[in-house]
Design a protein around this motif. Structure first.
Motif, mmCIF file in Angstrom:
data_model
loop_
_atom_site.group_PDB
_atom_site.id
_atom_site.type_symbol
_atom_site.label_atom_id
_atom_site.label_comp_id
_atom_site.label_asym_id
_atom_site.label_seq_id
_atom_site.Cartn_x
_atom_site.Cartn_y
_atom_site.Cartn_z
ATOM 1 N N UNK A 31 36.528 -53.135 78.097
ATOM 2 C CA UNK A 31 37.650 -52.762 78.945
ATOM 3 C C UNK A 31 37.251 -52.915 80.407
ATOM 4 N N UNK A 32 38.232 -53.219 81.256
ATOM 5 C CA UNK A 32 37.980 -53.279 82.697
ATOM 6 C C UNK A 32 37.882 -51.875 83.288
ATOM 7 N N UNK A 33 38.382 -50.891 82.550
ATOM 8 C CA UNK A 33 38.322 -49.515 83.036
ATOM 9 C C UNK A 33 36.886 -48.994 82.939
ATOM 10 N N UNK A 34 36.481 -48.203 83.901
ATOM 11 C CA UNK A 34 35.154 -47.595 83.884
ATOM 12 C C UNK A 34 35.123 -46.493 82.831
ATOM 13 N N UNK A 35 34.481 -46.771 81.718
ATOM 14 C CA UNK A 35 34.420 -45.801 80.629
ATOM 15 C C UNK A 35 33.436 -44.688 80.967
ATOM 16 N N UNK A 36 33.732 -43.498 80.483
ATOM 17 C CA UNK A 36 32.856 -42.353 80.715
ATOM 18 C C UNK A 36 31.914 -42.141 79.556
ATOM 19 N N UNK A 37 30.675 -41.804 79.868
ATOM 20 C CA UNK A 37 29.687 -41.589 78.806
ATOM 21 C C UNK A 37 30.072 -40.395 77.939
ATOM 22 N N UNK A 38 30.549 -39.343 78.546
ATOM 23 C CA UNK A 38 30.912 -38.150 77.803
ATOM 24 C C UNK A 38 32.314 -38.265 77.221
ATOM 25 N N UNK A 39 33.283 -38.594 78.076
ATOM 26 C CA UNK A 39 34.688 -38.612 77.648
ATOM 27 C C UNK A 39 34.962 -39.664 76.587
ATOM 28 N N UNK A 40 34.321 -40.829 76.693
ATOM 29 C CA UNK A 40 34.588 -41.931 75.765
ATOM 30 C C UNK A 40 33.494 -42.104 74.719
ATOM 31 N N UNK A 41 32.513 -41.201 74.715
ATOM 32 C CA UNK A 41 31.449 -41.300 73.716
ATOM 33 C C UNK A 41 30.598 -42.545 73.865
ATOM 34 N N UNK A 42 30.395 -42.995 75.104
ATOM 35 C CA UNK A 42 29.626 -44.213 75.359
ATOM 36 C C UNK A 42 28.131 -43.877 75.401
ATOM 37 N N UNK A 43 27.332 -44.680 74.703
ATOM 38 C CA UNK A 43 25.884 -44.485 74.701
ATOM 39 C C UNK A 43 25.181 -45.375 75.722
ATOM 40 N N UNK A 44 25.720 -46.581 75.912
ATOM 41 C CA UNK A 44 25.096 -47.559 76.799
ATOM 42 C C UNK A 44 26.197 -48.381 77.439
ATOM 43 N N UNK A 45 26.066 -48.650 78.742
ATOM 44 C CA UNK A 45 27.093 -49.412 79.448
ATOM 45 C C UNK A 45 26.452 -50.589 80.169
ATOM 46 N N UNK A 46 27.227 -51.666 80.304
ATOM 47 C CA UNK A 46 26.854 -52.788 81.154
ATOM 48 C C UNK A 46 27.725 -52.691 82.398
ATOM 49 N N UNK A 47 27.103 -52.471 83.540
ATOM 50 C CA UNK A 47 27.850 -52.268 84.785
ATOM 51 C C UNK A 47 27.508 -53.366 85.782
ATOM 52 N N UNK A 48 28.554 -53.829 86.476
ATOM 53 C CA UNK A 48 28.390 -54.811 87.550
ATOM 54 C C UNK A 48 28.404 -54.046 88.855
ATOM 55 N N UNK A 49 27.286 -54.032 89.565
ATOM 56 C CA UNK A 49 27.220 -53.263 90.795
ATOM 57 C C UNK A 49 25.801 -53.168 91.286
ATOM 58 N N UNK A 50 25.542 -52.090 91.997
ATOM 59 C CA UNK A 50 24.219 -51.803 92.528
ATOM 60 C C UNK A 50 23.901 -50.335 92.253
ATOM 61 N N UNK A 51 22.692 -50.043 91.774
ATOM 62 C CA UNK A 51 22.334 -48.640 91.559
ATOM 63 C C UNK A 51 22.135 -47.941 92.896
ATOM 64 N N UNK A 52 22.237 -46.599 92.903
ATOM 65 C CA UNK A 52 22.462 -45.722 91.745
ATOM 66 C C UNK A 52 23.926 -45.710 91.320
ATOM 67 N N UNK A 53 24.152 -45.520 90.022
ATOM 68 C CA UNK A 53 25.507 -45.490 89.475
ATOM 69 C C UNK A 53 26.015 -44.064 89.275
ATOM 70 N N UNK A 54 25.171 -43.105 89.465
ATOM 71 C CA UNK A 54 25.596 -41.723 89.317
ATOM 72 C C UNK A 54 24.421 -40.841 88.981
#
Length: 296
Positions: free
Chosen positions: A131-154
């Motif tokens: 999805x193009x939407x930024x999925x949440x690790x807690x809300x969407x039960x995501x274990x691992x994400x591929x993010x396009x950007x620059x750290x830190x991500x949070x």
């Protein structure tokens, strides 16, 4: 109550009875069980003798359950279902991991590589959330994400660089069949430019075709990079895409690099995961994806 099950009838006879009752045919039951028709009939007769009741009426071309048989088969099937479920519960269940990616990353990078992963790690069950939407690790039960950007991500998130952004211009070899690759902005204007939501063409043109007065360019826009890449494969124009997303298409001859220069990005592709949730399964996926990313 001593917990004794009491005397059980022959399990082979019960199995033959259940299959024969399901098909109402000794012949078809024999085919399913991989034995002879006579063996099935003999096992059912032995069960009837052991129980002291008749389970089937033998008709010329079929079987008909007796009243006792209809009542018995319902309980026998439930018993077999309980045994099958209990046996299944004993087997190790695959570990399920949810990976959040963009649709383009999923279709052009991850999915073509999944057969290798599943063959090497059959104990891991991957769920791809594209999805193009930024999925949440807690809300969407995501274990691992591929993010396009620059750290830190949070806060509380660990990162690992997967690969850098390297944008190249590619098109179908069919598009170049009767003409040379463009070397000037005027020649580039003779091609349709395929745009995605990132719209890197102005910067790419300024970097590699700048200097002279810029002509007007015709083009087609897509909201997904993967759709723009597919349009390029179909010979509809030139697309700008990350080299890693089109490497397989280039290797297999569906696309070719049409301009020698590249364009770096203001961001790169990172693996991101909650520090507190890292597990051997997540480590396995991270190691595999990193290994695949190094195979240029």
């Amino acid at each position: 109550m001593n917990g004794s099950l009491g005397k059980l009838p022959s399990l082979n006879g019960l199995k033959a009875f259940e299959v024969a009752a399901r098909h109402l045919s000794f012949r078809v039951a024999a085919e399913e069980l991989g034995v002879t028709q006579g063996a099935v009939a003999q096992q059912v007769r032995g069960l009837e003798a052991e129980l002291g009741v008749k389970l089937f009426e033998r008709m010329p071309r079929s079987l008909v359950l007796t009243g006792e048989g209809r009542g018995y088969i319902a309980d026998i099937r439930r018993a077999f279902e309980i045994i099958a479920q209990a046996t299944g519960d004993l087997r190790p269940q695959p570990v399920r991991l949810t990976i959040s990616t963009t649709p383009t990353f999923a279709s052009k990078w991850l999915i073509p590589r999944l057969p290798d992963f599943t063959s090497r790690h059959p104990d891991l069950d991957l769920h791809i959330l594209a999805t193009e939407r930024m999925s949440g690790f807690q809300a969407d039960g995501v274990d691992l994400a591929v993010r396009y950007g620059r750290p830190p991500f949070g806060p509380g998130l660990a990162t690992e660089l997967l690969f850098e952004q390297e944008i190249i211009a590619v098109c179908s070899p069919v598009l170049l069949r009767d003409r040379e690759p463009p070397k000037t902005s005027e020649e580039l204007a003779g091609y349709a430019l395929l745009h995605d939501a990132h719209n890197s063409w102005p910067e790419f043109i300024d970097t590699h075709f700048g200097g002279a007065a810029q002509p007007s360019y015709k083009g087609i826009s897509f909201n997904q990079t993967s759709h723009a890449i597919e349009a390029a494969i179909a010979g509809q124009g030139i697309v700008l895409a990350n080299r890693d997303f089109v490497a397989r298409d280039m290797k297999e001859g569906r696309l070719t690099q049409v301009v020698e220069g590249t364009l770096g990005g203001s961001a790169d592709f990172y693996l991101v995961w909650p520090r507190y949730r890292k597990s051997p399964a997540i480590e396995t996926v991270i190691a595999w994806m990193s290994e695949e990313a190094r195979r240029k």
